[in-house]
Design a protein around this motif. Structure first.
Motif, PDB file in Angstrom:
ATOM      1  N   LEU A 247      13.258  36.489  83.951  1.00 48.59           N
ATOM      2  CA  LEU A 247      12.494  35.303  84.320  1.00 48.59           C
ATOM      3  C   LEU A 247      11.657  34.774  83.158  1.00 48.59           C
ATOM      4  N   ILE A 248      11.037  35.671  82.381  1.00 41.50           N
ATOM      5  CA  ILE A 248      10.226  35.215  81.260  1.00 41.50           C
ATOM      6  C   ILE A 248      11.105  34.623  80.163  1.00 41.50           C
ATOM      7  N   GLN A 249      12.298  35.189  79.958  1.00 37.90           N
ATOM      8  CA  GLN A 249      13.213  34.633  78.960  1.00 37.90           C
ATOM      9  C   GLN A 249      13.694  33.248  79.378  1.00 37.90           C
ATOM     10  N   TRP A 252      10.909  30.785  78.671  1.00 39.03           N
ATOM     11  CA  TRP A 252      10.844  30.448  77.249  1.00 39.03           C
ATOM     12  C   TRP A 252      11.913  29.422  76.876  1.00 39.03           C
ATOM     13  N   GLU A 253      13.132  29.642  77.403  1.00 34.54           N
ATOM     14  CA  GLU A 253      14.233  28.744  77.055  1.00 34.54           C
ATOM     15  C   GLU A 253      13.986  27.331  77.576  1.00 34.54           C
ATOM     16  N   THR A 254      13.430  27.214  78.800  1.00 35.68           N
ATOM     17  CA  THR A 254      13.150  25.883  79.348  1.00 35.68           C
ATOM     18  C   THR A 254      12.049  25.177  78.566  1.00 35.68           C
ATOM     19  N   GLN A 255      11.217  25.967  77.870  1.00 34.15           N
ATOM     20  CA  GLN A 255      10.146  25.384  77.059  1.00 34.15           C
ATOM     21  C   GLN A 255      10.588  25.143  75.614  1.00 34.15           C
ATOM     22  N   GLY A 256      11.859  25.409  75.339  1.00 38.40           N
ATOM     23  CA  GLY A 256      12.371  25.199  73.990  1.00 38.40           C
ATOM     24  C   GLY A 256      11.869  26.217  72.985  1.00 38.40           C
ATOM     25  N   VAL A 257      11.512  27.399  73.452  1.00 43.32           N
ATOM     26  CA  VAL A 257      10.981  28.449  72.583  1.00 43.32           C
ATOM     27  C   VAL A 257      12.062  29.492  72.307  1.00 43.32           C
ATOM     28  N   ASP A 258      12.164  29.922  71.061  1.00 48.87           N
ATOM     29  CA  ASP A 258      13.102  30.963  70.689  1.00 48.87           C
ATOM     30  C   ASP A 258      12.504  32.326  71.057  1.00 48.87           C
ATOM     31  N   PRO A 259      13.139  33.086  71.967  1.00 48.00           N
ATOM     32  CA  PRO A 259      12.593  34.393  72.361  1.00 48.00           C
ATOM     33  C   PRO A 259      12.398  35.333  71.172  1.00 48.00           C
ATOM     34  N   LEU A 260      13.263  35.263  70.174  1.00 50.35           N
ATOM     35  CA  LEU A 260      13.123  36.126  68.999  1.00 50.35           C
ATOM     36  C   LEU A 260      11.849  35.802  68.226  1.00 50.35           C
TER      37      LEU A 260
END
Length: 275
Positions: A247-249, A252-260
């Motif tokens: 869910l947190i990943q 992040w993706e919906t916010q345009g953030v790279d999880p790495l």
């Protein structure tokens, strides 16, 4: 599409003499129970389901069922109930505390067949996460066997803190685990003497045994559907905490953030690393 098989075994603890002439306590398998359900993203309103119980030929270790034989019994019961069933080839075989139930299969006694089960020790539970257990069902002479992929999972790993018992999962479902007696002392005595109950009150033994498998089946189905609703991924997570990670990943993706980049892993922007 998945076939969920909630499963459970009933044992009788008995004293036996080993090869060295010493007496030791061993579990004698009395029965194997299954509760099956076919689920897909589209069939939430109608999930074909059935249940049953299988008795080994005897109580010796050599009389135990293999995992493949157990799966075949469960599938055969489904086809007897509905000959037109379209059976999935992907199977979740789910128990509550697999360390007690998986050793009930004869595969577990032999080192070579035990390795073939691809079991991993996850939180003290038996599961196979890296690879499916291959099961082949014969279709008769001249026909190719049906190939199934079996994933063993444990509802303990999917239970919330403070609700790790099967009885508590039944409470969550509104589908209570059955009691053998209203008298706590008598219930304990019966649980320690399941062979006696099996011989004197087969109906109660059968209902009690199958109910545990039904709770596993229903709880597994609820988790898969909840996970699909939240993540759009139709599968069974290995643990409850892994749902939070997904869910947190996804957030992040919906916010345009790279999880790495968030966790400062190699390969992220700037190639930063934690030291």
């Amino acid at each position: 599409r998945y076939l969920i098989i909630g499963f459970d075994t009933e044992y009788q603890r008995e004293a036996v003499e080993n090869a060295d002439g010493k007496v030791e306590r061993r579990n004698k398998v009395l029965s194997y129970q299954f509760s099956c359900r076919i689920i897909s993203p589209e069939n939430a309103e109608f999930e074909p389901h059935w249940s049953g119980i299988v008795l080994p030929k005897g109580r010796q270790d050599s009389d135990r069922l293999t995992l493949s034989e157990f799966v075949e019994h469960a599938l055969a019961a489904g086809f007897r109930a509905n000959p037109n069933l379209k059976m999935p080839v992907d199977i979740y075989l789910v128990a509550h505390f697999t360390r007690a139930d998986v050793p009930g299969f004869s595969d577990f006694k032999d080192e070579a067949s035990r390795k073939a089960m691809q079991l991993e020790n996850i939180r003290g539970l038996f599961m196979n996460v890296s690879k499916d257990i291959p099961v082949k069902l014969s279709r008769g002479k001249g026909l190719k066997p049906i190939r199934l992929g079996v994933k063993i999972r444990d509802t303990i790993a999917l239970a919330p803190a403070g609700a790790k018992s099967l009885a508590r999962l039944g409470d969550i479902l509104g589908f209570e685990k059955l009691k053998l007696s209203d008298d706590p002392d008598e219930e304990l005595r019966l649980k320690q003497n399941m062979a006696e109950l099996m011989e004197t009150n087969w109906r109660l033994f059968r209902e009690y045994a199958i109910r545990d498998a039904e709770i596993c089946d229903q709880y597994t189905t609820r988790i898969i559907r909840m996970y699909f609703e939240k993540t759009k991924k139709f599968k069974l997570p290995v643990t409850l905490t892994s749902i939070g990670v997904d869910l947190i990943q996804e957030f992040w993706e919906t916010q345009g953030v790279d999880p790495l980049e968030i966790v400062n892993r190699p390969g992220s922007v700037g190639d930063h690393q934690l030291k």
